[in-house]
Design a protein around this motif. Structure first.
Motif, PDB file in Angstrom:
ATOM      1  N   GLU A 112       0.814  -1.211   0.000  1.00  0.00           N
ATOM      2  CA  GLU A 112       0.000   0.000   0.000  1.00  0.00           C
ATOM      3  C   GLU A 112       0.850   1.265   0.000  1.00  0.00           C
ATOM      4  OE1 GLU A 112      -3.858   1.864   2.334  1.00  0.00           O
ATOM      5  OE2 GLU A 112      -2.846   0.109   3.153  1.00  0.00           O
ATOM      6  N   GLN A 113       1.942   1.267   0.767  1.00  0.00           N
ATOM      7  CA  GLN A 113       2.760   2.475   0.846  1.00  0.00           C
ATOM      8  C   GLN A 113       3.651   2.681  -0.382  1.00  0.00           C
ATOM      9  OE1 GLN A 113       2.885  -0.122   2.948  1.00  0.00           O
ATOM     10  NE2 GLN A 113       4.957  -0.565   3.629  1.00  0.00           N
ATOM     11  N   ILE A 115       2.492   2.133  -3.659  1.00  0.00           N
ATOM     12  CA  ILE A 115       1.688   2.313  -4.866  1.00  0.00           C
ATOM     13  C   ILE A 115       0.788   3.540  -4.710  1.00  0.00           C
ATOM     14  CG2 ILE A 115      -0.163   0.756  -4.118  1.00  0.00           C
ATOM     15  CD1 ILE A 115      -0.169  -0.291  -7.056  1.00  0.00           C
ATOM     16  N   THR A 116       0.758   4.385  -5.748  1.00  0.00           N
ATOM     17  CA  THR A 116      -0.026   5.617  -5.721  1.00  0.00           C
ATOM     18  C   THR A 116      -0.908   5.684  -6.964  1.00  0.00           C
ATOM     19  OG1 THR A 116       1.846   6.724  -4.682  1.00  0.00           O
ATOM     20  CG2 THR A 116       0.126   8.132  -5.605  1.00  0.00           C
ATOM     21  N   PRO A 117      -2.231   5.824  -6.789  1.00  0.00           N
ATOM     22  CA  PRO A 117      -3.098   5.986  -7.955  1.00  0.00           C
ATOM     23  C   PRO A 117      -2.819   7.324  -8.647  1.00  0.00           C
ATOM     24  CG  PRO A 117      -4.376   5.496  -5.975  1.00  0.00           C
ATOM     25  CD  PRO A 117      -2.969   5.762  -5.545  1.00  0.00           C
ATOM     26  N   ILE A 118      -2.824   7.317  -9.977  1.00  0.00           N
ATOM     27  CA  ILE A 118      -2.662   8.542 -10.763  1.00  0.00           C
ATOM     28  C   ILE A 118      -3.649   8.496 -11.920  1.00  0.00           C
ATOM     29  CG2 ILE A 118      -0.235   8.935 -10.175  1.00  0.00           C
ATOM     30  CD1 ILE A 118       0.549   7.665 -12.817  1.00  0.00           C
ATOM     31  N   VAL A 132      -1.392   3.653 -12.019  1.00  0.00           N
ATOM     32  CA  VAL A 132      -0.691   3.797 -10.741  1.00  0.00           C
ATOM     33  C   VAL A 132       0.770   4.137 -10.968  1.00  0.00           C
ATOM     34  CG1 VAL A 132      -2.213   2.196  -9.500  1.00  0.00           C
ATOM     35  CG2 VAL A 132      -0.142   1.324 -10.603  1.00  0.00           C
ATOM     36  N   ARG A 133       1.379   4.634  -9.906  1.00  0.00           N
ATOM     37  CA  ARG A 133       2.833   4.799  -9.868  1.00  0.00           C
ATOM     38  C   ARG A 133       3.323   3.837  -8.802  1.00  0.00           C
ATOM     39  NH1 ARG A 133       3.297  10.002  -9.811  1.00  0.00           N
ATOM     40  NH2 ARG A 133       3.808  10.129 -12.008  1.00  0.00           N
ATOM     41  N   ILE A 134       4.253   2.975  -9.192  1.00  0.00           N
ATOM     42  CA  ILE A 134       4.801   1.989  -8.270  1.00  0.00           C
ATOM     43  C   ILE A 134       6.310   1.977  -8.431  1.00  0.00           C
ATOM     44  CG2 ILE A 134       4.349   0.101  -9.899  1.00  0.00           C
ATOM     45  CD1 ILE A 134       3.978  -1.673  -7.380  1.00  0.00           C
ATOM     46  N   GLU A 138       5.284   4.249 -13.868  1.00  0.00           N
ATOM     47  CA  GLU A 138       3.845   4.273 -14.103  1.00  0.00           C
ATOM     48  C   GLU A 138       3.394   2.985 -14.763  1.00  0.00           C
ATOM     49  OE1 GLU A 138       2.563   7.768 -16.166  1.00  0.00           O
ATOM     50  OE2 GLU A 138       3.532   9.102 -14.714  1.00  0.00           O
TER      51      GLU A 138
END
Length: 140
Positions: A112-113, A115-118, A132-134, A138
């Motif tokens: 969870e920490q 991965i960021t939705p974009i 996402v950005r992981i 991207e």
């Protein structure tokens, strides 16, 4: 006294396409094989169906995910691969599908920490759940 649970971690695979990367669960990937020219599919096939490849004595559809989301692939490069994946539908007649890749995929940790939705939901059509950005990269 309660103990903190460790963070949930999954393994994923980043599949390098021609126009980006596709993130799938590691469990969905069967094998990565070298590119081979597909046999022609049915005449009424959509443009994203590149044809049929033989794999483990099976006829497996080869798809271009790039074309599926509206970005046609001009050519297949020397480093091209095919990701053999389990089908998401429970269809005993077609349990596998091949996805055309630009090069060799790599495994990533999904937490969870990390991965960021974009992007906007639905930006790439119904075939992409999100962007996402992981790990600084991207992916769809």
């Amino acid at each position: 006294m309660s103990k903190d649970l460790p963070p949930l971690e999954l393994r994923g695979v980043l599949l390098p396409l021609h126009t980006g990367q596709l993130l799938i669960p590691n469990a969905n990937l069967c094998e990565v094989i070298g590119y081979r020219s597909p046999e022609t599919g049915p005449e009424s096939s959509p443009d994203w169906l590149l044809g049929i490849v033989n794999w483990r004595q099976r006829q497996v559809p080869l798809i271009s995910f790039d074309t599926l989301i509206g970005s046609p692939v001009d050519s297949v490069g020397q480093r091209a691969r095919i990701a053999m994946c389990y089908s998401l539908q429970d269809n005993p007649a077609r349990p596998f599908m091949g996805i055309l890749l630009r090069s060799i995929p790599h495994v990533v940790r999904i937490m969870e920490q990390l991965i960021t939705p974009i992007g906007q939901p639905g930006e790439f059509g119904p075939m992409v759940a999100g962007q996402v950005r992981i790990g600084g990269q991207e992916a769809w």
